[in-house]
Design a protein around this motif. Structure first.
Motif, PDB file in Angstrom:
ATOM      1  N   ASN A   1       0.820  -1.218   0.000  1.00  0.00           N
ATOM      2  CA  ASN A   1       0.000   0.000   0.000  1.00  0.00           C
ATOM      3  C   ASN A   1       0.852   1.265   0.000  1.00  0.00           C
ATOM      4  OD1 ASN A   1       1.012  -0.014   2.579  1.00  0.00           O
ATOM      5  ND2 ASN A   1      -0.961   0.220   3.610  1.00  0.00           N
ATOM      6  N   LYS A   2       2.128   1.110  -0.410  1.00  0.00           N
ATOM      7  CA  LYS A   2       3.063   2.226  -0.546  1.00  0.00           C
ATOM      8  C   LYS A   2       3.473   2.839   0.793  1.00  0.00           C
ATOM      9  CE  LYS A   2       1.000   3.461  -5.021  1.00  0.00           C
ATOM     10  NZ  LYS A   2       0.395   4.553  -5.821  1.00  0.00           N
ATOM     11  N   SER A   3       3.524   2.030   1.825  1.00  0.00           N
ATOM     12  CA  SER A   3       3.929   2.535   3.130  1.00  0.00           C
ATOM     13  C   SER A   3       5.118   1.737   3.668  1.00  0.00           C
ATOM     14  CB  SER A   3       2.771   2.456   4.137  1.00  0.00           C
ATOM     15  OG  SER A   3       2.524   1.110   4.503  1.00  0.00           O
ATOM     16  N   ILE A   4       5.863   2.395   4.580  1.00  0.00           N
ATOM     17  CA  ILE A   4       6.915   1.747   5.354  1.00  0.00           C
ATOM     18  C   ILE A   4       6.424   1.648   6.789  1.00  0.00           C
ATOM     19  CG2 ILE A   4       9.272   1.927   6.248  1.00  0.00           C
ATOM     20  CD1 ILE A   4       9.333   1.406   3.335  1.00  0.00           C
TER      21      ILE A   4
ATOM     22  N   ARG B   1       5.567   3.060  14.065  1.00  0.00           N
ATOM     23  CA  ARG B   1       5.181   4.184  13.217  1.00  0.00           C
ATOM     24  C   ARG B   1       5.087   3.740  11.764  1.00  0.00           C
ATOM     25  NH1 ARG B   1       7.252   8.193  14.878  1.00  0.00           N
ATOM     26  NH2 ARG B   1       8.607   7.531  16.556  1.00  0.00           N
ATOM     27  N   GLU B   2       4.507   4.620  10.955  1.00  0.00           N
ATOM     28  CA  GLU B   2       4.315   4.315   9.536  1.00  0.00           C
ATOM     29  C   GLU B   2       4.610   5.552   8.702  1.00  0.00           C
ATOM     30  OE1 GLU B   2       1.035   1.966   6.823  1.00  0.00           O
ATOM     31  OE2 GLU B   2       0.288   3.301   8.401  1.00  0.00           O
ATOM     32  N   TYR B   3       5.306   5.353   7.585  1.00  0.00           N
ATOM     33  CA  TYR B   3       5.560   6.420   6.617  1.00  0.00           C
ATOM     34  C   TYR B   3       4.782   6.086   5.350  1.00  0.00           C
ATOM     35  CZ  TYR B   3       9.434   7.245   9.816  1.00  0.00           C
ATOM     36  OH  TYR B   3      10.184   7.469  10.941  1.00  0.00           O
ATOM     37  N   SER B   4       3.833   6.935   5.027  1.00  0.00           N
ATOM     38  CA  SER B   4       2.899   6.590   3.950  1.00  0.00           C
ATOM     39  C   SER B   4       2.848   7.599   2.811  1.00  0.00           C
ATOM     40  CB  SER B   4       1.481   6.431   4.532  1.00  0.00           C
ATOM     41  OG  SER B   4       1.096   7.603   5.226  1.00  0.00           O
TER      42      SER B   4
ATOM     43  N   ILE C   1       5.317   3.000  -6.246  1.00  0.00           N
ATOM     44  CA  ILE C   1       5.471   1.667  -5.669  1.00  0.00           C
ATOM     45  C   ILE C   1       6.808   1.572  -4.940  1.00  0.00           C
ATOM     46  CG2 ILE C   1       5.721  -0.787  -6.239  1.00  0.00           C
ATOM     47  CD1 ILE C   1       3.902  -0.251  -8.659  1.00  0.00           C
ATOM     48  N   LEU C   2       6.785   0.985  -3.736  1.00  0.00           N
ATOM     49  CA  LEU C   2       8.010   0.803  -2.969  1.00  0.00           C
ATOM     50  C   LEU C   2       8.750  -0.441  -3.451  1.00  0.00           C
ATOM     51  CD1 LEU C   2       6.807   1.633   0.649  1.00  0.00           C
ATOM     52  CD2 LEU C   2       8.491   2.884  -0.697  1.00  0.00           C
ATOM     53  N   ASN C   3      10.076  -0.330  -3.509  1.00  0.00           N
ATOM     54  CA  ASN C   3      10.892  -1.444  -3.967  1.00  0.00           C
ATOM     55  C   ASN C   3      12.091  -1.657  -3.058  1.00  0.00           C
ATOM     56  OD1 ASN C   3       9.625  -2.345  -6.604  1.00  0.00           O
ATOM     57  ND2 ASN C   3       9.852  -0.150  -6.994  1.00  0.00           N
TER      58      ASN C   3
END
Length: 408
Positions: free
Chosen positions: A71-74, A86-89, A94-96
């Motif tokens: 969902n494109k978050s860390i 915590r979350e970085y959104s 797209i995250l790779n």
């Protein structure tokens, strides 16, 4: 003389027996991995695509786990409890991949298809990256890694028109965030001709990096050299699209790869200057080579090198979430054990921690699991399979068999 020879043979046999016992003990530990912790599901479930743990200071244990999601978050978790931190959104693409710095355990990097690698300080509550490494305008980043000295970042791009690049940045100053934005040092552009799917720096030599591509090639570079042609140490051909690469062996002089069609290749780079073949093992389809009793192998996730055992292991699984651990040798692959009752859908990511012999796994069921030898989870209720649509689709392209290695 005869007695001396007998004694030497006895010592050799004893040493071999001891070595086998040590390896068998480690394999037994791997086979006995059980769930120690299970992350709680967050409000928005997503596939867990990549995992990394923070690099601890000497005599300390890792404190954090970072996960990149579909969902494109860390997401960042406590390493021991798997409690959500915590979350970085705010990723526009797209995250790779996700990687912690080696010298600062609160610094984590993420690569994005928007052509940037972002650096986050997990001590801060802000959603803003403390540093952004920008690629060139056409770059779509699909893989990345940072070297063991935290001095160089490297990312691989998707093929755009006829171009595909390894992009490099100066990563020095991440601890004090000397600047908030960085431009590339330069690129390698001649060694691959398709998407660069994986990049992996050498664990102890900051100047060595290996890259893998959908063109089937696995390239090893010495980035201390002045130009790309001189930097290219070796090119190995997997004959298929590369999905995972890594280093193994004493002093990490071997490289290996897993392919998108579940193949496996293993090479000894130390043999480059000899007459001996560099290929240690090539298995075209691991699913045919490994047939677990009353189970099956549907896919490979990747590999891990166990330093204490000096053994390379592969990790694969089933659509129902079972995890198979396989040992690699020059004679072939063998099943070490199967981890059950954990995930309820395919496993997409893992991270091995040699310090406490633990394994972290992430799956399409949105669960993050911590496995430890002989652990006992209080509630072993298997979560229901989550049928969630992934925002990521692997693009597997047919390898062009006509491609040839430029070097041996």
């Amino acid at each position: 003389m005869v007695c001396g020879g007998f004694f030497l043979r006895f010592l050799t046999t004893l040493g071999t027996a001891f070595e086998m016992t040590a390896v068998e003990k480690i394999e037994e530990q791997l086979a006995s991995l059980s769930i120690a912790k299970r992350s709680t599901l967050v409000e928005e479930p997503a596939y867990l695509l990549d995992i990394d743990v923070s690099k601890p200071a000497q005599s300390e244990s890792s404190r954090f786990v970072a996960v990149s999601c579909s969902n494109k978050s860390i997401r960042v978790y406590n390493r021991e409890t798997l409690s959500f931190l915590r979350e970085y959104s705010n990723h526009p693409g797209i995250l790779n991949g996700v990687r912690f710095a080696h010298t600062c355990d609160s610094t984590v990097f993420s690569a994005c298809s928007d052509g940037t690698v972002k650096c986050w300080d997990i001590r801060l509550s802000t959603q803003k990256a403390v540093q952004v490494f920008h690629g060139y305008p056409s770059n779509i980043l699909i893989s990345f890694d940072i070297n063991c000295s935290d001095t160089i970042l490297c990312a691989g791009t998707e093929k755009v028109e006829k171009d595909t690049f390894l992009v490099f940045w100066d990563a020095r100053g991440i601890a004090d965030c000397a600047s908030t934005s960085k431009e590339p040092l330069g690129v390698y552009s001649e060694s691959h001709n398709d998407d660069i799917t994986k990049i992996c720096f050498h664990p102890i030599k900051p100047n060595l990096v290996v890259s893998g591509s959908t063109d089937g090639l696995v390239n090893v570079f010495d980035i201390n050299k002045d130009n790309e042609d001189d930097a290219l140490i070796s090119t190995c051909n997997s004959d298929s699209s590369v999905s995972f690469i890594g280093w193994s062996g004493k002093d990490y002089k071997q490289v290996y790869c897993v392919t998108h069609d579940e193949g496996f290749c293993w090479w000894d780079i130390a043999q480059l200057d000899t007459e001996d073949p560099i290929t240690l093992l090539h298995v075209v389809d691991v699913r045919e080579a490994i047939r677990p009793e009353n189970d099956s192998l549907h896919y490979l996730v990747g590999g891990l090198y166990h330093e204490k055992a000096d053994k390379l292991f592969l990790i694969g699984g089933t659509s129902r979430g079972n995890i198979h651990l396989m040992r690699c040798s020059a004679d072939g692959l063998s099943l070490v054990g199967t981890l059950c009752r954990g995930h309820s859908a395919p496993v997409r990511s893992f991270c091995w921690n040699l310090t406490d012999e633990s394994l972290l796994t992430g799956g399409e069921d949105a669960q993050l699991l911590l496995w430890k030898p002989g652990a006992a989870e209080r509630a072993l209720s298997k979560k229901a399979s989550m049928k969630i649509a992934s925002s990521v689709q692997k693009r597997v392209r047919v390898h062009k068999s006509s491609l040839k290695s430029r070097k041996r």
